[in-house]
Design a protein around this motif. Structure first.
Motif, short mmCIF file in Angstrom:
data_model
loop_
_atom_site.label_atom_id
_atom_site.label_comp_id
_atom_site.label_asym_id
_atom_site.label_seq_id
_atom_site.Cartn_x
_atom_site.Cartn_y
_atom_site.Cartn_z
N ASN A 164 2.78 0.58 6.42
CA ASN A 164 1.75 1.46 6.25
C ASN A 164 1.44 1.91 4.99
N TYR A 165 -0.02 2.77 4.27
CA TYR A 165 -0.24 2.88 3.23
C TYR A 165 0.70 3.73 2.90
N LYS A 166 1.18 3.35 1.22
CA LYS A 166 2.14 4.91 0.72
C LYS A 166 0.81 5.50 -0.15
N GLN A 237 -5.87 -2.03 12.95
CA GLN A 237 -5.10 -1.02 13.72
C GLN A 237 -3.76 -1.54 14.13
N GLN A 238 -3.87 -3.18 15.23
CA GLN A 238 -2.98 -3.44 15.92
C GLN A 238 -2.15 -4.45 15.12
N VAL A 273 -1.86 -4.20 2.26
CA VAL A 273 -1.32 -2.71 2.30
C VAL A 273 -0.53 -2.92 0.96
N GLY A 274 0.06 -1.56 0.80
CA GLY A 274 0.70 -1.17 -0.67
C GLY A 274 0.65 0.54 -0.71
N GLU A 275 0.61 0.59 -1.70
CA GLU A 275 0.63 2.34 -2.76
C GLU A 275 -0.64 2.58 -3.21
N ILE A 276 -1.96 3.74 -2.72
CA ILE A 276 -2.65 4.04 -2.99
C ILE A 276 -2.55 4.89 -4.27
N ILE A 277 -3.44 4.95 -4.91
CA ILE A 277 -3.02 5.59 -6.90
C ILE A 277 -4.59 5.99 -6.86
N THR A 278 -4.61 6.99 -8.03
CA THR A 278 -5.63 7.00 -8.62
C THR A 278 -5.86 6.32 -9.16
N GLY A 315 4.78 -3.42 -0.42
CA GLY A 315 3.40 -4.00 0.20
C GLY A 315 4.20 -4.61 1.51
N ASN A 316 3.38 -5.39 1.55
CA ASN A 316 3.38 -6.32 3.37
C ASN A 316 3.31 -7.83 2.87
N ILE A 317 3.02 -8.28 3.70
CA ILE A 317 3.24 -9.96 3.56
C ILE A 317 1.47 -10.92 2.38
#
Length: 333
Positions: A164-166, A237-238, A273-278, A315-317
């Motif tokens: 999930n997103y960080k 979301q699945q 998916v990854g880190e959400i940043i400004t 992140g994911n794949i």
């Protein structure tokens, strides 16, 4: 103070193989390392290091699981009960001999060749452990496979698989406050359901394939909605539903991802998916990534404040999907 250290961990400077060898040497038992009380004195072939043949027999230099390389022994082929490892050894050997333009297997291998075969076997083990870690970490049905038949590059050292997103520093994401009242969102949407409430039609058809044109946002049902987890408007979301393989490309484009099963057109595969940043942090990191010759930044431009997803180190794949234009052209052809 101690409770703050509960989730802390530090990398071990000793390799997995040396830890296993130390356990056996000291008579210790560790199930995670595969050294149990019943197996502490068992001799299992870990991989094959070298090969030679005489007039009467063929011999392999065996690396024993849980024992140091100094304990390797030459064993006749008839004593080995590991056909899969023998096959892998000869596949690697034949590739290396072809690289040297040699057709027949010599009676004794050059040190250069045997050294490469050992490195290849160790790489295969390293990738196997990483693959097992990825599949233990993932929370989606689709399995992850890892293959490198090109070079000796192993798993990335500074990458953490997340599902999930960080949320990065300086960002507060509001949870969804409202949801739909639909019992059947696809057949009997109330007030247009979640997509309709935002003046957009349903994004998916009855086979959960995307039917809106590229560039339009997708509004799925959420935790506040009356519908359940099987709602046709809950697709992303699945999670990942397909088996995917991270593989090393043969043309110098790094790692890539390929599917291991047929996927219908317009079907959801994975989320980035990854880190959400400004935006400010993205510009700072982007300058660094540009100097390194790679970037994993992806702008989120459907929110009031433009944020960016950075999947460089978490992140994911999707982190391994090859974004090379020529790579995608090859796939299309």
């Amino acid at each position: 103070m101690a409770e703050n250290l509960k989730d802390c961990s530090v990398p071990c400077k000793v390799s997995w193989e040396k830890l296993e060898a130390l356990c056996r040497l000291e008579g210790l038992h560790c199930e995670e390392l595969g050294v149990s009380r019943a197996k502490v004195n068992e001799y299992e072939v870990e991989f094959l290091c070298d090969y030679k043949k005489t007039k009467d027999d063929e011999f392999y230099l065996v690396k024993w699981r849980g024992f140091a390389a100094s304990e390797n022994t030459w064993e006749p082929k008839r004593n080995l009960k590991c056909p899969k490892l023998i096959k892998l050894f000869h596949v690697d050997l034949e590739k290396e001999l072809r690289r040297h333009r040699r057709r027949s297997i010599p009676k004794k291998l050059d040190k250069e060749v045997s050294s490469l075969l050992v490195q290849k076997a160790q790489l295969r083990q390293s990738l196997q452990r990483w693959m097992e870690h990825l599949n233990t970490t993932r929370n989606h049905p689709g399995r992850i496979f890892v293959v490198n038949e090109v070079d000796l590059e192993g798993p990335p050292k500074n990458f953490t698989y997340i599902n999930n997103y960080k949320v990065g520093p300086g960002i507060v994401l509001d949870e969804m406050a409202v949801g739909c009242e639909c019992v059947d969102c696809l057949e009997e949407p109330i007030s247009g359901c979640c997509p309709g409430a935002s003046s957009h039609r349903m994004a998916y058809n009855d086979r959960r394939q995307v039917k809106i044109r590229p560039g339009q946002p997708i509004y799925e049902c959420n935790a506040q909605c009356r519908c359940g987890p099987d709602c046709p408007n809950r697709v992303v979301q699945q999670g990942i539903q397909f088996d995917l393989c991270i593989f090393k490309t043969e043309n110098g484009r790094g790692w890539g991802v390929r599917t291991l099963q047929h996927i219908r057109k317009n079907t959801f595969v994975m989320e980035y998916v990854g880190e959400i940043i400004t935006t400010e942090e993205a510009e700072r990191r982007g300058a660094v990534y540009d100097r390194q010759g790679s970037t994993y930044l992806f702008d989120l431009d459907y929110v009031e404040d433009v944020y960016t997803v950075d999947a460089a180190y978490q992140g994911n794949i999707s982190h391994f999907v090859n974004h090379s234009e020529s790579y995608f052209q090859d796939l299309m052809h």
